[in-house]
Write an enzyme that holds these catalytic residues in place. Structure first.
Site, PDB file in Angstrom:
ATOM      1  N   SER A 164       0.829  -1.206   0.000  1.00  0.00           N
ATOM      2  CA  SER A 164       0.000   0.000   0.000  1.00  0.00           C
ATOM      3  C   SER A 164       0.867   1.261   0.000  1.00  0.00           C
ATOM      4  O   SER A 164       1.551   1.520  -0.985  1.00  0.00           O
ATOM      5  CB  SER A 164      -0.964  -0.041   1.191  1.00  0.00           C
ATOM      6  OG  SER A 164      -1.972   0.938   1.055  1.00  0.00           O
ATOM      7  N   ASP A 263     -10.087  -4.563  -4.647  1.00  0.00           N
ATOM      8  CA  ASP A 263      -9.390  -3.404  -4.085  1.00  0.00           C
ATOM      9  C   ASP A 263      -9.709  -2.157  -4.907  1.00  0.00           C
ATOM     10  O   ASP A 263      -9.607  -2.172  -6.135  1.00  0.00           O
ATOM     11  CB  ASP A 263      -7.877  -3.677  -4.087  1.00  0.00           C
ATOM     12  CG  ASP A 263      -7.073  -2.584  -3.419  1.00  0.00           C
ATOM     13  OD1 ASP A 263      -7.663  -1.660  -2.816  1.00  0.00           O
ATOM     14  OD2 ASP A 263      -5.833  -2.655  -3.503  1.00  0.00           O
TER      15      ASP A 263
END
Length: 320
Positions: A164, A263
């Protein structure tokens, strides 16, 4: 007690800042101590200081040869630049599993977080940590050398990787390493960007155009880097923005980009893979997409079937 204090600013559900300067991170995973030798995997870990404001957790796999040289991975945790820790339960469990699979020596970096330290602090900390690791390739330096790196580090196989926000940091380091020399003239062999945190003002692919500025992904960037030139189209969050450094200049030989079907950041990661491929960069770039999963699922559920498979894939990338 916190309920009675005046709130100065907040980024819900992640961070609340009080008028007295204290910061509350409501969803952070608890910190856990390092393990001299993990009973399940045999992986050893310890905590060290790199500079007065940068620390790290080091991981060493179980080895049978005291002189064995291992690939070195400099790893960066996720958390939107404002939460997360190299010392958290989630990251410790995940990195231990990765080390056990890949037989790699890991330096998991504890960089400074916003809002106490707004970006670019985390970027500068990450570059400094990478330079510190590279310094171990030259034993006549003035730094305090870390024995595990001196004894077991193979600096011809240096990797960077992250989840991330950590994947975003990997992009930053790879771009910077394309124009700046690392200590000892060490080269980054490869990097993995897992569910990388990229965004922009204009939607791409299946991204929604509605209330874009109110999206948490967008609000996080404004919170952690309020002075970013270009805002959400700053080149560090939007590698495709006008004026962004050319991806052809990435300073490593191999890249692996990991995304997941559910996602919200999936489109950006996939576009990044395609853009690198089309940029003229001379390295090798691969894309792995996991169906049916969401953001950084393997960190939260490393023992699930898909979690195990992705960790094995990352380990395979490092071992090649």
């Amino acid at each position: 007690m916190a309920a009675h204090k005046e709130v100065a600013s907040e980024l819900l559900p992640l961070v609340r800042v009080y008028a007295d300067g204290t910061v509350e991170r409501s969803i952070d995973s608890p910190h856990v101590p390092p393990s001299p030798e993990d009973p399940t995997t045999g992986v050893s870990s310890k905590d060290i200081s790199i500079t007065p404001h940068i620390s790290a957790r080091l991981y060493l796999p179980k080895i049978t040869d005291a002189t064995q040289k291992l690939p070195v991975l400099v790893f960066f945790h996720g958390g939107g630049f404002c939460t997360g820790s190299a010392f958290s339960f989630l990251d410790h469990r995940y990195v231990t599993a990765l080390v056990s699979q890949s037989k790699v020596l890991v330096v998991s970096v504890e960089y400074r977080l916003a809002p106490e330290h707004a970006l670019p602090a985390a970027y500068e900390d990450s570059w400094a940590a990478l330079q510190w690791v590279a310094s171990h390739s030259v034993h006549n330096t003035n730094i305090n050398l870390e024995p595990w790196l001196v004894k077991h580090g193979n600096f011809t196989r240096l990797y960077v990787g992250g989840e991330s926000a950590g994947g975003n940091i990997v992009h930053y380091l790879a771009i910077r390493a394309g124009t700046e020399r690392l200590n000892g003239d060490v080269k980054i062999l490869g990097g993995f960007l897992s569910h990388p945190y990229f965004w922009g003002s204009k939607p791409i692919g299946s991204e929604s155009s509605e209330n874009r500025e109110e999206n948490l992904i967008c609000r996080i960037w404004g919170f952690v880097y309020p002075l970013a030139s270009g805002g959400i189209d700053n080149p560090m969050i939007n590698p495709f923005a006008d004026g962004a450094p050319s991806l052809s200049g990435i300073g490593c030989s191999r890249l692996l980009v990991c995304v997941s079907e559910k996602d919200e950041l999936r489109e950006r990661g996939a576009r990044y893979h395609a853009a690198v491929k089309e940029s003229g960069w001379r390295g090798e770039v691969e894309l792995v997409e996991v169906q049916g999963e969401d953001h950084c699922f393997h960190v939260f559920s490393p023992d699930s079937e898909n979690g195990k498979n992705l960790i094995r894939r990352l380990a395979s990338f490092i071992m090649q």
